[in-house]
Scaffold this motif. Structure first.
Motif, PDB file in Angstrom:
ATOM      1  N   LYS A   1      -8.452  37.400  53.479  1.00 26.44           N
ATOM      2  CA  LYS A   1      -9.863  37.593  53.816  1.00 26.44           C
ATOM      3  C   LYS A   1     -10.030  37.783  55.326  1.00 26.44           C
ATOM      4  CE  LYS A   1     -11.099  36.813  49.539  1.00 26.44           C
ATOM      5  NZ  LYS A   1     -11.626  37.885  48.674  1.00 26.44           N
ATOM      6  N   GLU A   2     -11.201  38.262  55.693  1.00 27.01           N
ATOM      7  CA  GLU A   2     -11.519  38.447  57.105  1.00 27.01           C
ATOM      8  C   GLU A   2     -11.575  37.095  57.808  1.00 27.01           C
ATOM      9  OE1 GLU A   2     -15.055  40.448  59.873  1.00 27.01           O
ATOM     10  OE2 GLU A   2     -14.961  40.835  57.723  1.00 27.01           O
ATOM     11  N   ILE A   3     -11.107  37.067  59.025  1.00 24.77           N
ATOM     12  CA  ILE A   3     -11.026  35.816  59.781  1.00 24.77           C
ATOM     13  C   ILE A   3     -12.245  35.660  60.672  1.00 24.77           C
ATOM     14  CG2 ILE A   3      -9.735  34.618  61.604  1.00 24.77           C
ATOM     15  CD1 ILE A   3      -7.201  35.752  60.371  1.00 24.77           C
ATOM     16  N   SER A   4     -12.800  34.465  60.665  1.00 26.40           N
ATOM     17  CA  SER A   4     -13.987  34.186  61.459  1.00 26.40           C
ATOM     18  C   SER A   4     -13.611  33.536  62.774  1.00 26.40           C
ATOM     19  CB  SER A   4     -14.934  33.270  60.673  1.00 26.40           C
ATOM     20  OG  SER A   4     -14.296  32.035  60.384  1.00 26.40           O
ATOM     21  N   PRO A   5     -14.497  33.573  63.775  1.00 20.90           N
ATOM     22  CA  PRO A   5     -14.223  32.902  65.062  1.00 20.90           C
ATOM     23  C   PRO A   5     -13.962  31.412  64.860  1.00 20.90           C
ATOM     24  CG  PRO A   5     -16.106  34.364  65.250  1.00 20.90           C
ATOM     25  CD  PRO A   5     -15.780  34.289  63.784  1.00 20.90           C
ATOM     26  N   GLY A   6     -13.262  30.832  65.812  1.00 17.58           N
ATOM     27  CA  GLY A   6     -12.983  29.405  65.756  1.00 17.58           C
ATOM     28  C   GLY A   6     -11.674  29.052  65.088  1.00 17.58           C
ATOM     29  N   LEU A   7     -10.919  30.071  64.612  1.00 18.15           N
ATOM     30  CA  LEU A   7      -9.647  29.779  63.967  1.00 18.15           C
ATOM     31  C   LEU A   7      -8.649  29.186  64.964  1.00 18.15           C
ATOM     32  CD1 LEU A   7      -7.694  30.046  61.528  1.00 18.15           C
ATOM     33  CD2 LEU A   7      -7.087  32.306  62.417  1.00 18.15           C
TER      34      LEU A   7
ATOM     35  N   LYS B   1      -2.296  37.610  55.087  1.00 14.01           N
ATOM     36  CA  LYS B   1      -1.771  36.915  53.915  1.00 14.01           C
ATOM     37  C   LYS B   1      -1.558  35.424  54.178  1.00 14.01           C
ATOM     38  CE  LYS B   1       1.761  39.622  53.433  1.00 14.01           C
ATOM     39  NZ  LYS B   1       3.030  40.216  52.928  1.00 14.01           N
ATOM     40  N   ASP B   2      -1.212  35.104  55.397  1.00 11.11           N
ATOM     41  CA  ASP B   2      -0.983  33.707  55.747  1.00 11.11           C
ATOM     42  C   ASP B   2      -0.978  33.596  57.262  1.00 11.11           C
ATOM     43  OD1 ASP B   2      -0.424  30.971  55.568  1.00 11.11           O
ATOM     44  OD2 ASP B   2       1.102  31.265  54.018  1.00 11.11           O
TER      45      ASP B   2
END
Length: 549
Positions: free
Chosen positions: A351-357, A216-217
């Motif tokens: 949403k789904e989290i992508s690499p590099g976050l 959510k955040d």
């Protein structure tokens, strides 16, 4: 007691002073091409090179607020110098007090060390200015370094309220000296200061990156741990229309706009905590170095001090990978930290989290290790930082493994008190209020994780927000960091996905309290020996979210 004429005048003076410190004041800087001089005005002119607003609410909220803009029709050098001028002018009273509190007596009893320090800093400055002169037009790094030094010279001239032209030479023990506060921690060891500030095991900041359930955040929070005489603080926002290079048509730097927690006279955070126009949020906690064999890499030539490298990386980077690439150039081996770079562009709520976050970088003299640790964040739901190296190579190389053998789990990565408290309590974070409570948490006399081989059997250092002033002066501790001293968590900053889009964050000024007694200078045993000009006496302030203009 009746109010006499004398009392009446004293009350009126207090009223006027209180009114003044809360007033918002404006200023701007114009340039006269016929004389080549810059001029400071106490209003905002339409043809300004730079302009700013300043509000001092230190006695109301624990913070003052500064916002600076520049005019992109002028070249970069003019912009940053004018930005420095207007900041130095508007915050000159704070700069004076902060200097008196933190720098004025720095060389007392340390004259020989200060000679060595000045020589080191001057040699390093000469190395930088030579490279700026040679490579500014062809290498973006040296253009940015030049802009940083020019902004500092502007602050120095603005403080003196002197219409002038940018100076080509800086005094290394002028305003620039305040900006090397972090680097000094290690330079004191390298240059053999008789009484270095850093204590064995000393904590220096807590940080938490928390991924909320269902993505959510993602919250990014940071506590500064430092000496209490540094608590004259400024929340700043710079909007500098500067470019990647001085070449015509060069794009603006990705980090042209940034909000951050800072101190008077400083153009970087120092904590550190930055919300940047690139979509990055960058923070750090200090890991230090206890391996004396590495100090040979700390040299005045071929290196750039950490405070400048972090500003270059913040301005030039669009991603975490780019940030670590910029930052590791010219590693000075001073102010050795674990840096965390959160890329909010790679986060969409739910949403789904992508690499590099999330990227993490750790620095030691002569060595830098970094990596994308997004998978660790996703697996655990959080990333905590508490002055201990994560990467095994850095942990072992820094001397931490030897410290574990000597003192036990307190020096370990995953069994030190703050690691265990974060692990135990981070699951209770569901909103900003619960995140704030965790970041301000200290219940050292009752929490079993705050216990130590001490007398009494606990330490206020062993908490997310330290309060070492509450440790008994006559206590017994295995190393000095756990004992009684003017040191603790002196603030909290917290941003979210939504707040970061507006360069905003929640901030609390002053040492943590509730359930602890609040810090009060007049009741502390530090008040006579530790300068605190311009400070409130009692530090009890609520969270604030400053809305930038």
């Amino acid at each position: 007691m009746p109010i006499t004429v004398k009392h009446f005048y004293l009350l009126m003076i207090c009223f006027v002073l209180h009114k003044n410190v809360e007033a918002t004041v404006n200023a701007s800087v114009t340039f006269d091409p016929s004389t080549g001089l810059y001029h400071i005005h106490e209003n905002i002119k339409s043809d300004s090179v730079a302009w700013a607003t300043f509000t001092d609410e230190i006695f109301k909220t624990g913070w003052s607020y500064l916002q600076v803009w520049t005019n992109g029709t002028y070249d970069d050098t003019m912009q940053v110098y004018a930005a420095g001028l207007v900041e130095g002018y508007l915050t000159r009273s704070l700069i004076k007090n902060h200097w008196r509190n933190t720098v004025a007596d720095y060389c007392n009893g340390e004259i020989e060390y200060c000679y060595r320090l000045r020589e080191f800093l001057q040699t390093n400055l000469n190395y930088m200015t030579d490279n700026i002169s040679l490579y500014r037009t062809t290498r973006s790094y040296w253009h940015q370094a030049g802009l940083i030094l020019e902004q500092i010279s502007g602050i120095e001239d603005g403080y003196m309220n002197a219409p002038t032209q940018p100076r080509t030479k800086l005094d290394v023990v002028g305003i620039m000296f305040s900006n090397i506060c972090g680097d000094l921690e290690d330079l004191e060891v390298v240059l053999k200061k008789t009484r270095p500030r850093r204590k064995l095991g000393e904590g220096s900041c807590s940080a938490l990156i928390k991924l909320l359930d269902g993505n959510k955040d993602i919250y990014v929070a940071h506590d500064t741990w430092t000496a209490y005489n540094t608590m004259l603080r400024v929340l700043k926002k710079y909007n500098l229309q500067i470019h990647v290079s001085p070449q015509k048509g060069s794009p603006l730097v990705p980090g042209h706009t940034v909000s951050f927690s800072s101190s008077p006279g400083m153009i970087f955070s120092g904590d550190d905590f930055y919300v940047i126009s690139s979509g990055l949020v960058t923070i750090e906690t200090t890991i230090g170095n206890d391996n004396s064999t590495l100090w040979k890499y700390v040299q005045p030539e071929g290196t750039v001090l950490e405070w400048i490298r972090n500003l270059v990386a913040n301005r030039m980077s669009k991603t975490g990978a780019e940030w670590v690439s910029w930052f590791k150039k010219f590693n000075s081996g001073t102010y050795n930290n674990q840096w965390m770079i959160v890329d909010y562009k790679r986060f969409k709520p739910g949403k789904e989290i992508s690499p590099g976050l999330l990227w993490v970088l750790e620095q030691l003299p002569g060595h830098v290790v970094s990596g994308d640790v997004t998978k660790v964040l996703l697996k655990n739901g959080y990333w905590a930082s508490y002055n201990t190296a994560y990467f095994p190579d850095i942990f072992n190389m820094s001397g931490s493994a030897e410290m574990v053998k000597k003192f036990g789990d307190w020096f370990s990565y995953d069994r030190t008190p703050r690691a265990l408290i974060f692990k135990r309590d981070q699951g209770n974070v569901h909103d900003i209020d619960s995140m704030t409570r965790l970041m301000r948490y200290n219940n050292f006399t009752k929490d079993p994780l705050s216990r130590c081989n001490c007398t009494p059997p606990y330490s206020a250092e062993n908490a997310i927000a330290a309060r070492c002033d509450l440790n008994p002066k006559n206590g017994s501790y295995p190393f000095s960091a756990l004992g009684h001293r003017s040191h603790g968590a002196t603030d909290m900053k917290l941003t979210t996905f939504g707040l970061s889009q507006k360069f905003e964050f929640v901030a609390i000024g002053g040492p943590t309290h509730d359930p602890l007694p609040p810090f009060q200078w007049s009741k502390s045993d530090f008040s006579k020996d530790l300068p605190h000009h311009g400070h409130p006496d009692l530090w009890v302030f609520k969270p604030v979210t400053h809305h930038w203009k």
